[in-house]
Write an enzyme that holds these catalytic residues in place. Sequence first.
Site, PDB file in Angstrom:
ATOM      1  N   GLY A  40      40.720  38.785  39.023  1.00 33.39           N
ATOM      2  CA  GLY A  40      39.805  38.137  38.086  1.00 33.39           C
ATOM      3  C   GLY A  40      39.516  36.690  38.414  1.00 33.39           C
ATOM      4  N   ASP A  61      45.691  40.228  49.266  1.00 30.25           N
ATOM      5  CA  ASP A  61      45.956  41.037  48.068  1.00 30.25           C
ATOM      6  C   ASP A  61      46.411  42.411  48.537  1.00 30.25           C
ATOM      7  OD1 ASP A  61      45.763  42.522  45.547  1.00 30.25           O
ATOM      8  OD2 ASP A  61      44.541  40.852  44.837  1.00 30.25           O
ATOM      9  N   LEU A  70      36.825  46.149  36.846  1.00 24.99           N
ATOM     10  CA  LEU A  70      35.394  45.845  37.024  1.00 24.99           C
ATOM     11  C   LEU A  70      34.831  44.964  35.909  1.00 24.99           C
ATOM     12  CD1 LEU A  70      34.123  49.314  38.291  1.00 24.99           C
ATOM     13  CD2 LEU A  70      34.947  47.368  39.621  1.00 24.99           C
ATOM     14  N   ASP A 129      48.659  37.269  39.960  1.00 23.92           N
ATOM     15  CA  ASP A 129      48.943  37.635  38.577  1.00 23.92           C
ATOM     16  C   ASP A 129      50.422  37.603  38.217  1.00 23.92           C
ATOM     17  OD1 ASP A 129      49.929  39.786  39.902  1.00 23.92           O
ATOM     18  OD2 ASP A 129      48.479  41.239  39.137  1.00 23.92           O
ATOM     19  N   CYS A 175      57.828  22.362  39.868  1.00 29.41           N
ATOM     20  CA  CYS A 175      58.157  21.283  38.920  1.00 29.41           C
ATOM     21  C   CYS A 175      57.596  21.621  37.538  1.00 29.41           C
ATOM     22  CB  CYS A 175      57.533  19.963  39.355  1.00 29.41           C
ATOM     23  SG  CYS A 175      58.219  19.211  40.825  1.00 29.41           S
ATOM     24  N   CYS A 189      48.407  40.522  32.089  1.00 35.18           N
ATOM     25  CA  CYS A 189      47.010  40.806  31.752  1.00 35.18           C
ATOM     26  C   CYS A 189      46.847  42.214  31.203  1.00 35.18           C
ATOM     27  CB  CYS A 189      46.175  40.582  33.006  1.00 35.18           C
ATOM     28  SG  CYS A 189      44.627  41.400  33.051  1.00 35.18           S
TER      29      CYS A 189
HETATM   30 ZN   LIG Z   1      58.612  20.480  42.641  1.00 35.44          ZN
END
Ligand SMILES: [Zn+2]
Length: 256
Positions: A40, A61, A70, A129, A175, A189
């Site tokens: 997405g 991917d 879609l 994701d 961090c 999702c």
């Molecule tokens: Zn860091």
Amino acid sequence: MALDPDRLDRFARHIVLPEIGGAGQAALAKARVVLVGLGGIGSPALQYLAGAGIGSLVLVDDDVVDLTNLQRQSIYHEGDVGRGKAELAAVWVRDFDPFLDAQPLAARIAADNALDIVAGADLVLDGCDNFATRLAVSDACVAARIPLVSAAVGRFQGQVGAFAGHLPDQPCYRCFVGDAFDADDCDTCAEDGMLGAMAGWVGTFAALQAIRVLLAPTGGLGDPQWGKLHVLDGLAPSLRTMTIAKDPACRGCAAR
Ligand SMILES: [Zn+2]
């Protein structure tokens, strides 16, 4: 590097901008961007990165297109269901602009392969994701001294941040999120839902920030905004910006 006349035509609306110009467009043409996640966020980001003439794109991917994708994954169509996203994305780029180099990589990034995959990039745009991949990508970017634009979206909210954790005074993505999510591999999702246009906003905003980073050496759009996390709220709608502090104990970037 001078651009050919037809390339000058293609990017005329960029080149006329003083912030980009011929030098900026040439910088984009020789840039290599690794795009992690072709869903997405990655789909619309890819469309605008390719549209901007980024010369070399590595498309990562390991997933295949599902019918439920879609609604928001804008480079795929119904005939693509069941086929691999990385190869489809590379075909999309070649159809869109054969001048660009698109390398598909149907792999899932983890700590053991992340360094090899990001090697040689001018920038990594992560729109995957899951946290485990995001953290592996972030650690590799810090180790290889590569800027990272990290983007995430769910329901009606998105986040886009630019990180340069290899610099002594700048935070990395770790961090920001800490170490708790290295084993997190879930795709929230699927559980939470997402407005398709929200993914489009986050993906195109991530592409904008990526272009900002790539143009920073020539002045470009100004400050690359390291350590700034932009929070996009589709319901309000609004855009907030937070500053992420470098964690002196971060195991991704503290020793840098
Ligand atoms: Zn860091």
